[in-house]
Design an enzyme around this catalytic site. Structure first.
Site, PDB file in Angstrom:
ATOM      1  N   SER A 185      16.439 -53.362  26.997  1.00  0.00           N
ATOM      2  CA  SER A 185      17.238 -54.239  26.146  1.00  0.00           C
ATOM      3  C   SER A 185      18.516 -54.673  26.865  1.00  0.00           C
ATOM      4  CB  SER A 185      17.532 -53.532  24.815  1.00  0.00           C
ATOM      5  OG  SER A 185      18.106 -54.414  23.881  1.00  0.00           O
ATOM      6  N   ASP A 257       8.031 -56.351  19.009  1.00  0.00           N
ATOM      7  CA  ASP A 257       9.496 -56.318  19.060  1.00  0.00           C
ATOM      8  C   ASP A 257      10.056 -57.177  17.926  1.00  0.00           C
ATOM      9  OD1 ASP A 257      12.243 -56.585  19.686  1.00  0.00           O
ATOM     10  OD2 ASP A 257      11.847 -56.364  21.819  1.00  0.00           O
ATOM     11  N   HIS A 288      10.856 -52.829  19.244  1.00  0.00           N
ATOM     12  CA  HIS A 288      11.995 -52.927  20.156  1.00  0.00           C
ATOM     13  C   HIS A 288      12.416 -51.565  20.715  1.00  0.00           C
ATOM     14  CE1 HIS A 288      15.371 -54.866  22.069  1.00  0.00           C
ATOM     15  NE2 HIS A 288      16.182 -53.951  21.578  1.00  0.00           N
TER      16      HIS A 288
END
Length: 313
Positions: A185, A257, A288
């Protein structure tokens, strides 16, 4: 320790300032509504609110978990060495080094985690990475996270990552020719920036579930704030940075995600035009935060690391 206590106080100062200013803004709003007619008070409040958003925009981007000291932070059950570095802007940053028994015979993953929390919130993940990849791990706690001092920001994260890479290169008990930069991320955004600036120092790059730029993410997460793009300080232009990277790249994509659209991640993969050794691995069940909770994730990393090793022979 003095470092960890100062890191806690430094991080708390920013949180306390934000808290005080938010209370001040509420009081300011009350006073304006109370003493001014609506036709005057509404524009004043709207303009003041927009100025506050610009001023405190980092609070909408970064979500650190701060610990008072190392004793309060959960620790891995694996052999773990506390690492402290001082960045070029004089910030003390903490990390954990987990070495394999044959530490000089395997790669070392320089790891940058996702946005919320800190490395102590990822002990289960670190354990799986250590056992499944059979690599050394250096897990970095960004400034303002965990017991690291400072305040989160793009420039700061990049300085933290550079400092940790430079530190790794001084170690005599690992193979410094086999450093793999890894990120999840916003940690992947950090990893991309670091890899782009250090292609002779890193062997490869592994990234998971990240975005093309923070400006593009504004359209996804805060679409009502699109008009603020010219005033965004931390833009994280991943698509631009990744274009220059020619070391091998592995893209790990969670197809479920719910935060960063997988199509955006694929677009980032396509932007890596200078990289001739890249792979995009879809993880169908990956959301995610738990894309890693799938054995195909670790098998993909193992295959990628072996292919990198074979190409370097």
């Amino acid at each position: 320790s003095t470092q960890s206590t100062w890191g806690f106080l430094s991080s708390r100062k920013s949180a306390l300032f934000t808290y005080i200013m938010s209370k001040w803004f509420l009081l300011f709003t009350f006073v304006i509504v109370h003493y001014f007619p609506a036709w005057q008070s509404i524009p004043i409040i709207v303009v003041s609110g927009l100025l506050a958003l610009v001023w405190w925009q980092e609070a909408l981007i970064y979500f650190p978990h701060v610990e008072e000291n190392l004793e309060r932070m959960p620790r891995p059950s694996l052999p773990c060495e506390d690492i402290w570095i001082v960045t070029t802007d004089r910030v003390n940053v903490h990390g954990w080094l987990l070495k394999q028994p044959a530490a000089t015979s395997c790669p070392t993953l320089l790891m940058f985690h996702g946005n919320a929390g800190h490395i102590g919130d990822r002990i289960d993940f670190l354990g799986h990475m250590y056992r499944q990849t059979e690599c050394n791990l250096l897990a970095v706690s960004y400034r303002g996270y965990g017991v690291s001092e400072g305040t989160p920001c793009e420039k700061g994260f990049i300085l933290d990552s550079q400092g940790m890479l430079d530190y790794l290169l001084t170690r005599k008990d690992i193979d410094t020719n086999r450093i793999i930069i890894y990120g999840q991320s916003i940690g992947a955004a950090t990893a991309i920036a670091l890899a782009a600036a250090n292609q002779k120092k890193a062997q490869a790059l592994i990234i998971e579930n990240t975005f093309t730029s923070l400006l593009d993410m504004l359209d996804v997460v805060y679409p009502f704030l699109k008009f603020m793009k010219p005033w965004i300080r931390d833009t994280w232009l991943n698509s631009e940075r990744i274009r220059s990277i020619h070391i091998p790249i592995l893209f790990l994509s969670g197809l479920r995600d719910e935060l960063i659209p997988p199509a955006m991640f694929r677009k980032l993969h396509d932007s890596a035009s200078a990289c001739l050794h890249k792979a995009l691995v879809p993880i169908p069940s990956g959301t995610h935060n738990d894309t890693w909770a799938n054995m195909e994730y670790f098998r993909s990393i193992a295959r990628f690391l072996e292919s990198v090793r074979q190409n370097d022979l």
